[in-house]
Design a protein around this motif. Sequence first.
Motif, PDB file in Angstrom:
ATOM      1  N   ASP A  22     116.550  -7.709  72.686  1.00  0.00           N
ATOM      2  CA  ASP A  22     116.649  -8.558  73.862  1.00  0.00           C
ATOM      3  C   ASP A  22     118.106  -8.680  74.279  1.00  0.00           C
ATOM      4  O   ASP A  22     118.489  -8.269  75.375  1.00  0.00           O
TER       5      ASP A  22
ATOM      6  N   GLN B  27     113.776  -0.869  78.667  1.00  0.00           N
ATOM      7  CA  GLN B  27     113.105  -1.581  77.579  1.00  0.00           C
ATOM      8  C   GLN B  27     112.370  -2.774  78.138  1.00  0.00           C
ATOM      9  O   GLN B  27     112.874  -3.881  78.201  1.00  0.00           O
TER      10      GLN B  27
ATOM     11  N   THR C  80     109.761   3.148  66.822  1.00  0.00           N
ATOM     12  CA  THR C  80     108.586   2.309  67.094  1.00  0.00           C
ATOM     13  C   THR C  80     107.843   2.116  65.788  1.00  0.00           C
ATOM     14  O   THR C  80     107.958   2.919  64.860  1.00  0.00           O
TER      15      THR C  80
ATOM     16  N   GLN D 129     107.331  -6.136  76.030  1.00  0.00           N
ATOM     17  CA  GLN D 129     105.978  -5.750  75.612  1.00  0.00           C
ATOM     18  C   GLN D 129     105.231  -6.975  75.122  1.00  0.00           C
ATOM     19  O   GLN D 129     105.810  -7.885  74.549  1.00  0.00           O
TER      20      GLN D 129
ATOM     21  N   VAL E  52     111.436  -5.393  71.040  1.00  0.00           N
ATOM     22  CA  VAL E  52     112.582  -4.669  71.614  1.00  0.00           C
ATOM     23  C   VAL E  52     113.832  -5.535  71.449  1.00  0.00           C
ATOM     24  O   VAL E  52     113.747  -6.740  71.225  1.00  0.00           O
TER      25      VAL E  52
ATOM     26  N   ASP F 230     115.051   5.287  69.254  1.00  0.00           N
ATOM     27  CA  ASP F 230     113.693   5.025  69.764  1.00  0.00           C
ATOM     28  C   ASP F 230     112.677   4.743  68.669  1.00  0.00           C
ATOM     29  O   ASP F 230     111.575   5.314  68.667  1.00  0.00           O
TER      30      ASP F 230
ATOM     31  N   ASN G 103     109.092  -1.466  69.602  1.00  0.00           N
ATOM     32  CA  ASN G 103     108.759  -0.624  70.736  1.00  0.00           C
ATOM     33  C   ASN G 103     109.987   0.067  71.301  1.00  0.00           C
ATOM     34  O   ASN G 103     110.344  -0.097  72.454  1.00  0.00           O
ATOM     35  N   GLY G 104     110.637   0.841  70.467  1.00  0.00           N
ATOM     36  CA  GLY G 104     111.799   1.591  70.923  1.00  0.00           C
ATOM     37  C   GLY G 104     113.089   0.845  70.633  1.00  0.00           C
ATOM     38  O   GLY G 104     113.616   0.139  71.479  1.00  0.00           O
ATOM     39  N   ILE G 105     113.557   0.962  69.431  1.00  0.00           N
ATOM     40  CA  ILE G 105     114.789   0.283  69.026  1.00  0.00           C
ATOM     41  C   ILE G 105     115.898   1.325  68.938  1.00  0.00           C
ATOM     42  O   ILE G 105     115.779   2.318  68.226  1.00  0.00           O
TER      43      ILE G 105
END
Lengths: 408, 263
Positions: free
Chosen positions: B227, B256, B12, B259, B225, B10, B26-28
Amino acid sequence: MKPLEAIRIAWEAILKNKVRSLLTMLGIIIGVAAVIIMVAISAGTEAAIQDQITSLGSNLVFVQGAMTRGGPGQAPTGGLVYDDAAAIQDGVSGVKAVVVEQNSSETVKAGDVTLEDVEILGTTTGFPSVRDMDIAEGRYFNETEIERKSKVVILGYAMAQELFGDSSPIGEYIKVGNTQLAVIGVFEEKGLVGNTDFDSRIYMPISVVFQKFTPSMFARFMGDSVRMIYVEVEDGVNQDTVIAGIERLLIKRHDVTADTEDFTITTQQDIISTRESTTAAFRSLLAWVAGVSLIVGGIGIMNIMLVSVTERTREIGIRQAVGATPADIRLQFLTEALMLSVVGGLIGTLVGISGAYIFGALSDMRTVIQASSILLAFGSAAAVGAFFGYYPADQAAQLDPIEALRYE
Amino acid sequence: MSATIIETVDITKVYGMGDISVAALNGINMKIEAGEFVAIMGPSGSGKSTLMHILGCLSQPTSGQYILDGEDVSNLDKAQLAAVRNRKIGFIFQAYNLLARTSALRNVTLPLLYNHADTKVSVEEGDKKARAMLELVGLGERVNHQPHELSGGQQQRVAIARALINNPVMVIADEPTGNLDSRSGEEIMNLLHKLHGQGTTIVMVTHDQKIAAHTQRTIVLKDGVIDIINHNGNHVGQDDILPVSERNIIPLHNEQKVQHEAA
């Protein structure tokens, strides 16, 4: 990073920009060289003064006439008169010898050489021993010649050279003003003592000076005025006692009070103290000048280091990327600033030493290179480098690696 | 060779503060195993550079955990991060980033200078190792050449030798062929393949589909994020990390969300 590596990197960085490095160091070089040269000159001057004072002897008391202002229509009265000398000799205990001096100036002619405004010194027989002057050729005048107002003269070394060149002046005549005098002796070279050039004067019996060169209408009432009376104190006698005795005697003779004294009494020690305080003032002035130039040099280093940090932002980024810590970067740039100032200090020391040497050789001022001044100058240079190098080094250490790598 | 080199939880990254803050990541959540050759792709503004900086320990996540080679590096200070970069990561940059007016050999030994670990090698050993590395990248004859005396491809090979000198657990390559003509680019890719074949873990950031196709796996970022993850036609046993629902293209977790990120 090992300190040795830091030094190697700093050295390479300095070599990559030789001209700029040299210009950066210039302030430090000048500062350090200035300190060394100035201290060498001031130490040389001090040593010269010390030598002169030693050559004068330390048991001399100088009594000088102080001019007092006369009222309206009255001539100023000079403090000391010739008879004071005899009174001191007879009336003060502990006095070994008394020498009197009165001076004037006149045009001097010898053959076809004419010299204007030559200083004439009328004095007494004790003069050569009190002032440590030796006769090079001929003889000095004696008591009889003073009493008889004999027209004889002794030449200072430079005077003899100027008037007669290399030929002997003994037995020749010179014309001083309108008076013809026979040359009976020449002094050895003495040089400058304080501000007095002993070699460019002529010396004659004080009675001749009174009669021919400083006649005064007051002389009939008050006696012939004299500029200076040297009193040589007997060995083992307290100088202060003798000074007090002279003061009491002269106050009584001159009918003055301690507040209205028309004479001053100084000793060799007073002169030394004056000179010392003068050189001390000179020295502290030099210290300020040197300090300012070192600070200016330090600001120069800081300036260039800031430019260098900006210029090498990318290099800093690369180093950070491969693992240089902020401390590593700080060490690198601090070492570079320190090295600039230390190398500048070294060059400045060489310039200073050779400068002091050349100055001493070319001028008639003596220079004495002081090891302490080298250490001081060098130490301050290094301190300046560390002080002014820290801020740019810290700026470099604080750089963000990502920003630094992006820097074009 | 199944050790996990990279694990993120997560992650960021938020730039700025308050109302004007922008989330670059944003949350990897990802894992990369030892010996993998992975590409990170994405359009500009997708956050791939930001992710690369965090993976390379050049910056830190705003929140989340980053475990590199079994060590949580999310909360290290600057000096500790520098030490991690030095010991565990080798960088290859688009612009080579060699020190100017410094020989290839000295460029390669640069990371050794900052190796504070106990296993520090002597200068002689370091030089020997650097020569071996330059030999490996095919520049054995040019150890004393300075960057300006080398072609772009040669400079990049010096950079690769530098990246390997401290035996890193992974190499991060940021557009390694971006400044090169296609032939030199191909040479560099061949070299990376060779290193990969010798067991080096490589994470490569690129926007070039063709270059990315060289790798085993492509992680595509979009708006901060992950994809999609493209297995590039290879299956290398990633099932334990992300379940394979399709052969090549894996849609990401539903939570996810896309964003919106200011450009």
